[in-house]
Design a protein around this motif. Structure first.
Motif, mmCIF file in Angstrom:
data_model
loop_
_atom_site.group_PDB
_atom_site.id
_atom_site.type_symbol
_atom_site.label_atom_id
_atom_site.label_comp_id
_atom_site.label_asym_id
_atom_site.label_seq_id
_atom_site.Cartn_x
_atom_site.Cartn_y
_atom_site.Cartn_z
ATOM 1 N N ASP A 346 -26.652 -5.846 -10.884
ATOM 2 C CA ASP A 346 -25.437 -5.389 -10.197
ATOM 3 C C ASP A 346 -25.433 -5.871 -8.748
ATOM 4 O OD1 ASP A 346 -24.539 -4.117 -12.456
ATOM 5 O OD2 ASP A 346 -25.181 -2.118 -11.841
ATOM 6 N N ASP A 347 -26.614 -5.790 -8.100
ATOM 7 C CA ASP A 347 -26.719 -6.281 -6.719
ATOM 8 C C ASP A 347 -26.406 -7.770 -6.658
ATOM 9 O OD1 ASP A 347 -27.416 -3.863 -5.565
ATOM 10 O OD2 ASP A 347 -29.561 -4.177 -5.807
ATOM 11 N N PHE A 348 -27.014 -8.531 -7.573
ATOM 12 C CA PHE A 348 -26.825 -9.987 -7.570
ATOM 13 C C PHE A 348 -25.369 -10.343 -7.827
ATOM 14 C CE2 PHE A 348 -26.642 -14.073 -9.772
ATOM 15 C CZ PHE A 348 -27.314 -14.884 -8.860
ATOM 16 N N ARG A 349 -24.780 -9.716 -8.829
ATOM 17 C CA ARG A 349 -23.402 -10.055 -9.181
ATOM 18 C C ARG A 349 -22.412 -9.563 -8.128
ATOM 19 N NH1 ARG A 349 -22.116 -8.588 -15.302
ATOM 20 N NH2 ARG A 349 -20.223 -9.739 -14.712
ATOM 21 N N THR A 350 -22.712 -8.423 -7.502
ATOM 22 C CA THR A 350 -21.852 -7.948 -6.417
ATOM 23 C C THR A 350 -21.834 -8.957 -5.286
ATOM 24 O OG1 THR A 350 -22.307 -5.627 -6.953
ATOM 25 C CG2 THR A 350 -21.465 -6.088 -4.738
ATOM 26 N N PHE A 351 -23.023 -9.509 -4.984
ATOM 27 C CA PHE A 351 -23.109 -10.534 -3.940
ATOM 28 C C PHE A 351 -22.358 -11.796 -4.362
ATOM 29 C CE2 PHE A 351 -25.391 -14.329 -2.385
ATOM 30 C CZ PHE A 351 -25.133 -14.192 -1.035
ATOM 31 N N MET A 352 -22.593 -12.252 -5.601
ATOM 32 C CA MET A 352 -21.966 -13.479 -6.070
ATOM 33 C C MET A 352 -20.447 -13.324 -6.209
ATOM 34 S SD MET A 352 -24.357 -15.675 -6.211
ATOM 35 C CE MET A 352 -23.366 -16.976 -6.915
ATOM 36 N N ASP A 353 -20.002 -12.106 -6.553
ATOM 37 C CA ASP A 353 -18.567 -11.859 -6.747
ATOM 38 C C ASP A 353 -17.888 -11.365 -5.465
ATOM 39 O OD1 ASP A 353 -18.939 -12.563 -9.358
ATOM 40 O OD2 ASP A 353 -18.980 -10.516 -10.131
ATOM 41 N N TRP A 354 -18.661 -11.374 -4.359
ATOM 42 C CA TRP A 354 -18.094 -10.902 -3.092
ATOM 43 C C TRP A 354 -16.798 -11.667 -2.800
ATOM 44 C CZ3 TRP A 354 -19.284 -6.951 0.094
ATOM 45 C CH2 TRP A 354 -18.698 -6.931 1.342
ATOM 46 N N ILE A 355 -15.737 -10.930 -2.606
ATOM 47 C CA ILE A 355 -14.434 -11.556 -2.409
ATOM 48 C C ILE A 355 -14.300 -12.026 -0.967
ATOM 49 C CG2 ILE A 355 -11.927 -11.214 -2.472
ATOM 50 C CD1 ILE A 355 -12.404 -9.076 -4.621
ATOM 51 N N GLU A 356 -14.226 -13.334 -0.823
ATOM 52 C CA GLU A 356 -14.010 -13.906 0.498
ATOM 53 C C GLU A 356 -12.522 -13.809 0.848
ATOM 54 O OE1 GLU A 356 -16.581 -14.730 2.119
ATOM 55 O OE2 GLU A 356 -18.096 -15.026 0.562
ATOM 56 N N GLU A 357 -12.255 -13.799 2.130
ATOM 57 C CA GLU A 357 -10.868 -13.759 2.555
ATOM 58 C C GLU A 357 -10.190 -15.072 2.165
ATOM 59 O OE1 GLU A 357 -10.352 -12.789 6.618
ATOM 60 O OE2 GLU A 357 -11.341 -10.844 6.457
ATOM 61 N N LYS A 358 -9.251 -14.980 1.250
ATOM 62 C CA LYS A 358 -8.575 -16.180 0.774
ATOM 63 C C LYS A 358 -7.299 -16.417 1.582
ATOM 64 C CE LYS A 358 -10.293 -15.786 -3.962
ATOM 65 N NZ LYS A 358 -9.923 -15.670 -5.394
ATOM 66 N N PRO A 359 -6.968 -17.695 1.798
ATOM 67 C CA PRO A 359 -5.733 -17.995 2.521
ATOM 68 C C PRO A 359 -4.511 -17.527 1.731
ATOM 69 C CG PRO A 359 -6.696 -20.000 1.604
ATOM 70 C CD PRO A 359 -7.702 -18.911 1.413
ATOM 71 N N ASN A 360 -3.525 -17.051 2.454
ATOM 72 C CA ASN A 360 -2.275 -16.611 1.835
ATOM 73 C C ASN A 360 -1.391 -17.840 1.629
ATOM 74 O OD1 ASN A 360 0.230 -15.523 1.170
ATOM 75 N ND2 ASN A 360 -0.020 -13.758 2.514
ATOM 76 N N GLN A 361 -1.411 -18.361 0.402
ATOM 77 C CA GLN A 361 -0.689 -19.601 0.134
ATOM 78 C C GLN A 361 0.823 -19.429 0.217
ATOM 79 O OE1 GLN A 361 -2.115 -21.393 -3.491
ATOM 80 N NE2 GLN A 361 -4.032 -22.034 -2.531
ATOM 81 N N GLU A 362 1.293 -18.193 0.041
ATOM 82 C CA GLU A 362 2.727 -17.952 0.193
ATOM 83 C C GLU A 362 3.168 -18.210 1.631
ATOM 84 O OE1 GLU A 362 3.681 -14.080 -1.160
ATOM 85 O OE2 GLU A 362 3.182 -14.488 -3.267
#
Length: 631
Positions: A346-362
């Motif tokens: 869970d720790d590993f996947r939480t780190f790997m799935d950490w949501i980075e701030e994505k650019p707002n393409q709209e």
């Protein structure tokens, strides 16, 4: 009576409040046992298909091997009772032995392939982990909670933990489950109550083990993540060559031991609690094991005495019951360890799935993936910034124009916001308010990786690597390195003469970590190496963030004059709290408390007789040769 009830009520209320208190740090996402199982299978299948096949083969071979061992005493006793010939007995024993050896070989061979397979999967797993570390938002690398999660994720890649532990437990659980079924069916036929007792007691032992394991994960593994990070940092620092002189000359041994003892005091206190926790768990589990054995053998003895069970069947059923009991207990124990590995996963996947701030393409953010070559101009429009988790602004309503090809000096005392300004310029952070434009376009519209490629920064602390000079400049593999460009960069940076004096030239190894003939560079030479790196990339925006802070005033002045020639035609930003960089710059911005309080050319600011002029007059004596440079 009322006072007693009130006290009880208060205690219950306090316990509820404690439960409501949020846990410290970043909490892992609960993916679940089955979800993690599927994730592990997919990961293994993706990187090494034989890994899964061999795990199943090893599980089946281990179960069959052990079950044959249970039936072997009955076979031997039946042969003796039937008074068969020695030749036949030897033949039977030889066949059974051959079968045992075969399954044992299959198990061992499959385990060997599994270990090799794990190494292959681990290679990709660590590659994915490092890729995440390298590409996560820069602000995360200055967030202690995120760094603790990073450490927990790293520890989840260790041998026996996380993914490896999960796969090995899956293999063991498959073997134990198969053995439980194969041994359990005869036990169930002997006495259903016997099988029920075994399952209930095994489950109770599982409950004790699992609850202790979950508590240990939170109160030890998670709680110690920050402490382990400090431990690693201190261990690396004491081994780092760059710290060696300070440690010896300043007699830092006692202080380092003090820090070390402080870290270990916390660790040993946690270990003591952990030891007590597991001791109580072991007492409970041993008590249940004793009860189980008394009941089991009591029932079997009763059956021998009252149901006329023959000796060979008694030996078989004792073996089956013992095997069923052990397999069931081991199955639950493996389930507990697998649950622990699940938490680490869970720790590993939480780190790997950490949501980075994505650019707002709209809004058009991140849509420009190619930035045309040429000169670049920047505009800061009402830019304010404060670091995440802080209330105070480091920069406030900053307005500044950097024209294409301009040499701009950003000066001011320490803490004025100069380095934060460069972080925003290079998009290591995004403005809290306002916007930054590149050639009239909001920089958020550019793809971040493409935007990074226009900069060649030279920072205050220049790190060199234990590798040849040319690798320290190109920072790429030989096949991707242009040695002619390396020579040009060395010449332009002023490091060429130094390198020519070396026997192996640009092939010379830096530092003596891997090569006893390796060399180190002086502070000024390191700065020139950093400049060679920047020039090798041929990028059109040069950022020099206090690169000469370690040099004396006259050496700094000389190097800035050389920098002036090196960056000709490029947009260049010089960051310094000393003013030797200002005289050759096209424009100067004096920072104070996160704002530009004075701006203009060197001559304009001197005539203005403001803060810049006073700072320059104070520092000017140190740039006069023969003056009081050492005062």
């Amino acid at each position: 009576m009322k006072s007693i009830l009130r006290k009880i009520k208060d205690r219950i209320q306090k316990k509820k409040q404690k439960k409501k208190e949020p846990e410290q740090g970043i909490q892992a996402t609960k993916y679940g046992m089955i979800n993690n199982y599927i994730y592990s299978i997919k990961l293994s299948w993706k990187y090494y298909k034989q890994f899964i096949i061999c795990m199943m083969a090893a599980s089946a071979a281990a179960a069959i091997y052990q079950l044959i061992g249970v039936y072997f005493p009955k076979i031997a006793l039946d042969l003796i009772v039937k008074n068969v010939s020695v030749e036949r007995m030897v033949l039977v024993f030889a066949c059974v032995g051959a079968v045992l050896l075969l399954f044992h070989y299959i198990e061992q061979r499959a385990n060997t392939v599994c270990e090799f397979g794990f190494d292959k999967v681990q290679y990709h797993l660590m590659g994915n982990y490092l890729n995440k570390v390298f590409h996560t938002d820069f602000k995360n690398m200055e967030n202690p909670d995120f760094l603790d999660l990073t450490e927990r994720a790293r520890r989840a890649t260790y041998y026996g933990r996380g993914f490896h532990g999960y796969c090995m437990r899956m293999k063991d659980m498959t073997a134990y489950l198969l053995l439980t079924v194969l041994a359990g069916i005869p036990v169930l036929m002997i006495h259903p109550l016997l099988a029920l007792i075994l399952c209930v007691i095994s489950f109770i032992r599982y409950y004790f083990f699992n609850s202790t394991m979950e508590t240990d994960k939170v109160k030890f593994d998670n709680a110690m993540a920050g402490n382990w990070r400090k431990h690693i940092y201190l261990a690396q620092s004491t081994r780092d060559f760059s710290y060696a002189k300070d440690i010896r000359l300043f007699g830092m041994e006692k202080w380092i031991r003090y820090l070390w003892n402080d870290i270990n005091t916390v660790f040993f206190a946690a270990c003591k609690k952990r030891h007590n926790r597991w001791t109580m768990c072991e007492v409970r589990m041993s008590s249940m094991q004793l009860i189980q054995n008394v009941l089991l053998y009591g029932i079997l003895i009763y059956m021998v005495m009252n149901q006329k069970m023959n000796i060979s069947d008694f030996v078989l059923y004792v073996g089956l019951v013992a095997t069923f009991s052990t397999a069931t207990s081991d199955l639950f124990s493996s389930l507990v360890w697998m649950n622990m590995n699940k938490l680490q996963m869970d720790d590993f996947r939480t780190f790997m799935d950490w949501i980075e701030e994505k650019p707002n393409q709209e809004k058009g953010e991140g849509t420009i993936t190619e930035i045309p070559a040429g000169q670049y101009a920047f505009t800061f429009e009402n830019v304010s910034f404060r670091y995440p988790g802080h209330e105070n602004y480091v920069l406030k309503n900053l307005n500044l124009n950097i024209e294409a090809g301009m040499k701009l000096a950003i000066v001011g005392i320490n803490g004025a916001g100069k380095t934060t300004f460069t972080k925003l310029l290079m998009r290591l952070y995004e403005p809290t308010e306002g916007r930054i434009l590149l050639n009239g376009v909001d920089i958020r519209k550019y793809d971040r990786s493409a935007y990074y490629r226009i900069f060649s920064p030279v920072f205050q602390n220049v790190e060199i690597f234990a590798s040849p000079v040319w690798e320290n400049i190109s920072l790429m593999e030989r096949e991707q390195t242009d040695m002619e460009e390396i020579a040009k960069a060395l010449k332009s940076s002023g490091l060429h003469e130094k390198i020519q004096t070396l026997e192996q030239g640009a092939q010379t190894q830096l530092l003596r970590i891997f090569d006893e003939k390796g060399i180190d560079l002086s502070g000024g030479e390191r700065q020139r190496l950093a400049m060679a790196r920047a020039l090798y990339r041929r990028r059109n925006v040069i950022v020099l963030d206090e690169p000469t802070a370690a040099l004396d005033a006259l050496a700094e002045d000389q190097m800035y004059q050389e920098f002036n020639e090196m960056v000709e035609g490029k947009t260049s930003i010089f960051i310094s709290h000393r003013l030797s960089s200002t005289r050759f710059c096209d424009r100067i911005a004096l920072f104070e408390d996160g704002q530009v309080i004075e701006e203009g050319t060197h001559e304009q600011l001197i005539l203005k007789a403001g803060k810049y002029a006073r700072m320059y007059q104070v520092q000017a004596q140190y740039y006069r040769k023969g003056g009081e440079a050492d005062a």
